[in-house]
Write an enzyme that holds these catalytic residues in place. Structure first.
Site, PDB file in Angstrom:
ATOM      1  N   SER A  85      42.603  33.598  55.417  1.00 13.64           N
ATOM      2  CA  SER A  85      42.414  32.932  54.158  1.00 13.64           C
ATOM      3  C   SER A  85      43.046  33.911  52.968  1.00 13.64           C
ATOM      4  O   SER A  85      43.077  33.614  51.811  1.00 13.64           O
ATOM      5  CB  SER A  85      40.824  32.928  53.773  1.00 13.64           C
ATOM      6  OG  SER A  85      40.146  31.991  54.601  1.00 13.64           O
ATOM      7  N   THR A 187      38.578  34.207  50.902  1.00 12.37           N
ATOM      8  CA  THR A 187      39.372  34.700  50.002  1.00 12.37           C
ATOM      9  C   THR A 187      38.348  35.847  49.446  1.00 12.37           C
ATOM     10  O   THR A 187      36.800  35.793  49.242  1.00 12.37           O
ATOM     11  CB  THR A 187      38.871  33.572  48.670  1.00 12.37           C
ATOM     12  OG1 THR A 187      39.825  32.508  49.042  1.00 12.37           O
ATOM     13  CG2 THR A 187      39.266  34.196  47.254  1.00 12.37           C
ATOM     14  N   THR A 205      44.036  35.436  47.583  1.00  4.73           N
ATOM     15  CA  THR A 205      43.783  34.249  48.461  1.00  4.73           C
ATOM     16  C   THR A 205      44.872  33.782  49.007  1.00  4.73           C
ATOM     17  O   THR A 205      45.983  33.966  48.290  1.00  4.73           O
ATOM     18  CB  THR A 205      42.876  33.330  47.721  1.00  4.73           C
ATOM     19  OG1 THR A 205      42.408  32.289  48.773  1.00  4.73           O
ATOM     20  CG2 THR A 205      43.442  32.503  46.744  1.00  4.73           C
ATOM     21  N   ARG A 215      50.023  23.717  45.006  1.00  2.00           N
ATOM     22  CA  ARG A 215      48.614  23.741  44.471  1.00  2.00           C
ATOM     23  C   ARG A 215      48.361  25.028  44.272  1.00  2.00           C
ATOM     24  O   ARG A 215      48.549  26.144  45.090  1.00  2.00           O
ATOM     25  CB  ARG A 215      47.798  23.236  45.302  1.00  2.00           C
ATOM     26  CG  ARG A 215      46.206  23.329  45.244  1.00  2.00           C
ATOM     27  CD  ARG A 215      45.639  24.325  45.775  1.00  2.00           C
ATOM     28  NE  ARG A 215      44.116  24.230  45.695  1.00  2.00           N
ATOM     29  CZ  ARG A 215      43.277  25.431  45.698  1.00  2.00           C
ATOM     30  NH1 ARG A 215      43.643  26.467  46.168  1.00  2.00           N
ATOM     31  NH2 ARG A 215      41.823  25.052  45.272  1.00  2.00           N
ATOM     32  N   THR A 238      34.477  32.421  44.969  1.00  2.00           N
ATOM     33  CA  THR A 238      35.175  31.988  46.138  1.00  2.00           C
ATOM     34  C   THR A 238      34.488  30.533  46.210  1.00  2.00           C
ATOM     35  O   THR A 238      33.661  30.105  45.889  1.00  2.00           O
ATOM     36  CB  THR A 238      34.630  32.969  47.477  1.00  2.00           C
ATOM     37  OG1 THR A 238      35.262  32.319  48.411  1.00  2.00           O
ATOM     38  CG2 THR A 238      33.101  32.793  47.562  1.00  2.00           C
ATOM     39  N   GLY A 239      35.648  29.735  47.247  1.00  2.00           N
ATOM     40  CA  GLY A 239      35.078  28.421  47.383  1.00  2.00           C
ATOM     41  C   GLY A 239      36.248  27.473  46.990  1.00  2.00           C
ATOM     42  O   GLY A 239      37.489  27.790  46.626  1.00  2.00           O
TER      43      GLY A 239
HETATM   44  C1  SD4 Z   1      41.061  28.418  46.248  1.00  2.00           C
HETATM   45  N1  SD4 Z   1      39.000  29.906  45.594  1.00  2.00           N
HETATM   46  O1  SD4 Z   1      42.403  28.698  46.260  1.00  2.00           O
HETATM   47  C2  SD4 Z   1      40.084  29.700  46.639  1.00  2.00           C
HETATM   48  C3  SD4 Z   1      39.926  29.451  47.889  1.00  2.00           C
HETATM   49  C4  SD4 Z   1      38.723  29.941  48.452  1.00  2.00           C
HETATM   50  O2  SD4 Z   1      36.898  30.353  49.776  1.00  2.00           O
HETATM   51  O3  SD4 Z   1      37.854  30.766  47.830  1.00  2.00           O
HETATM   52  N2  SD4 Z   1      38.110  29.909  49.742  1.00  2.00           N
HETATM   53  O4  SD4 Z   1      40.371  27.423  45.957  1.00  2.00           O
END
Ligand code: SD4
Length: 327
Positions: A85, A187, A205, A215, A238-239
């Site tokens: 990630s 991330t 990330t 994106r 994160t997310g």
């Molecule tokens: C994103 N927040 O690119 C990051 C990805 C991430 O857990 O945190 N994944 O949207």
């Protein structure tokens, strides 16, 4: 004029893969809060990134500053090919390109970011160069990559055989399903407060796996994926970044702390804002961590499965925060 000269002479003011064990039980009850007692120095990082938090702690323990601690800490994950990630080994976009996002912010409110950058293992360090060597805050795409080469970074293929094979497999169906939890590796957002009380943060990330080319999520966006205010504290996320951007999540959490909330209460409110906008569709993960000026920490997430690391003189801990959705 050479670009490097332009930079030096510039007078412009610098001013997932949803594992889908979801929707167990939703709860609106107030969760029990166990605030972490304040302690300094301390580092806090999203997910079980033991090597990264250990590196940051090494810097802090030896009297280093919080900016070096977070940069050197997250660099460990960027270089770790087994973390799919972040950095080298990150999962590619749907066209097979690994594009990286990162940002960094110091105790003076200086910040730098790179977006959608290819072929460089350490985007956080390029972000730091943007912060320290240019009058800008963000560089994107080819411009960011070109700047990195000018700063002495080397070109490297970031697509490992493992991530390539998984992408080829994914292409057979090409279904875009952001992952809720990539257990233990995701991330990395990191916050640190050093022995003289200065707070810095970094976030890095490869973004959502198999995203549309170009994106960019929340992670390199100051205020969304990361925010530091040295008078108050810091937060990082994160997310699914789109949801964090929509609520300017990390800035919100720092502002909530300014209004008197503890880091824990602020993280809960940050997550709850996102939940309120997505009633009935919580099929995604968001996790926030936060720290305040006293060195108190907090964390909260939507789904179970999110963990975070803390390292201080009290020890090196892998913590499981409360989640909105219960197991
Ligand atoms: C994103 N927040 O690119 C990051 C990805 C991430 O857990 O945190 N994944 O949207």
């Amino acid at each position: 004029m050479q670009r490097r000269k332009f930079i030096k002479n510039a007078t412009i003011t610098a001013t997932a893969i949803i594992s889908t064990p979801l929707a167990a039980s939703y709860s609106n009850e107030k969760t029990k809060i166990t605030p972490t007692k304040g302690i300094k120095p301390i580092v806090i990082a999203t997910w079980d990134v033991a090597n990264a938090s250990a590196k940051a702690w090494e810097v802090l323990k030896n009297g280093g500053n919080s900016l070096d601690a977070v940069e050197q800490g997250v660099m460990i994950e960027e270089a770790d090919e087994s973390n799919q990630s972040v950095g080298k080994g990150g999962r590619p976009d749907r066209d097979g390109k690994v594009t990286l996002d990162a940002c960094i912010m110091d105790h003076q409110g200086n910040c730098g970011a790179v977006l959608c950058m290819q072929n460089i293992v350490h985007p956080v360090s390029v972000a730091r160069k943007v912060m320290e060597e240019t009058p800008h805050v963000m560089l994107a795409g080819k411009g960011a990559e070109q700047f990195a080469y000018e700063m002495g970074f080397e070109k490297e293929n970031l697509l490992t055989e493992k991530s390539k094979q998984e992408w080829l497999e994914w292409k057979k169906t090409s279904q875009y399903k952001p992952i809720v939890n990539i257990e233990n590796h995701d991330t990395i957002g990191m916050l640190a407060i050093d022995s003289i009380g200065n707070i810095s943060g970094a976030c890095t990330t490869s973004g959502m796996a198999y995203k549309i080319s170009g994106r960019v999520g929340d992670s390199p966006i100051i205020g969304a994926g990361l925010f530091i205010d040295n008078e108050i504290g810091g937060a990082t996320a994160t997310g699914v970044g789109e949801e964090v951007v929509k609520t300017v999540g990390s800035f919100l959490i720092v502002e909530l702390m300014r209004q008197g909330k503890s880091p824990q209460e602020a993280c809960e409110e940050g997550v709850n804002r996102i939940i309120a906008k997505n009633k009935g569709n919580l099929n995604f993960q968001i996790g926030f961590i936060a720290i305040n000026k006293q060195g108190e920490t907090g964390a909260y997430c939507i789904q179970p499965g999110f963990t975070y690391r803390t390292y201080s003189e009290k020890g090196h801990l892998n913590n499981t925060p409360d989640s909105y959705i219960k197991v």
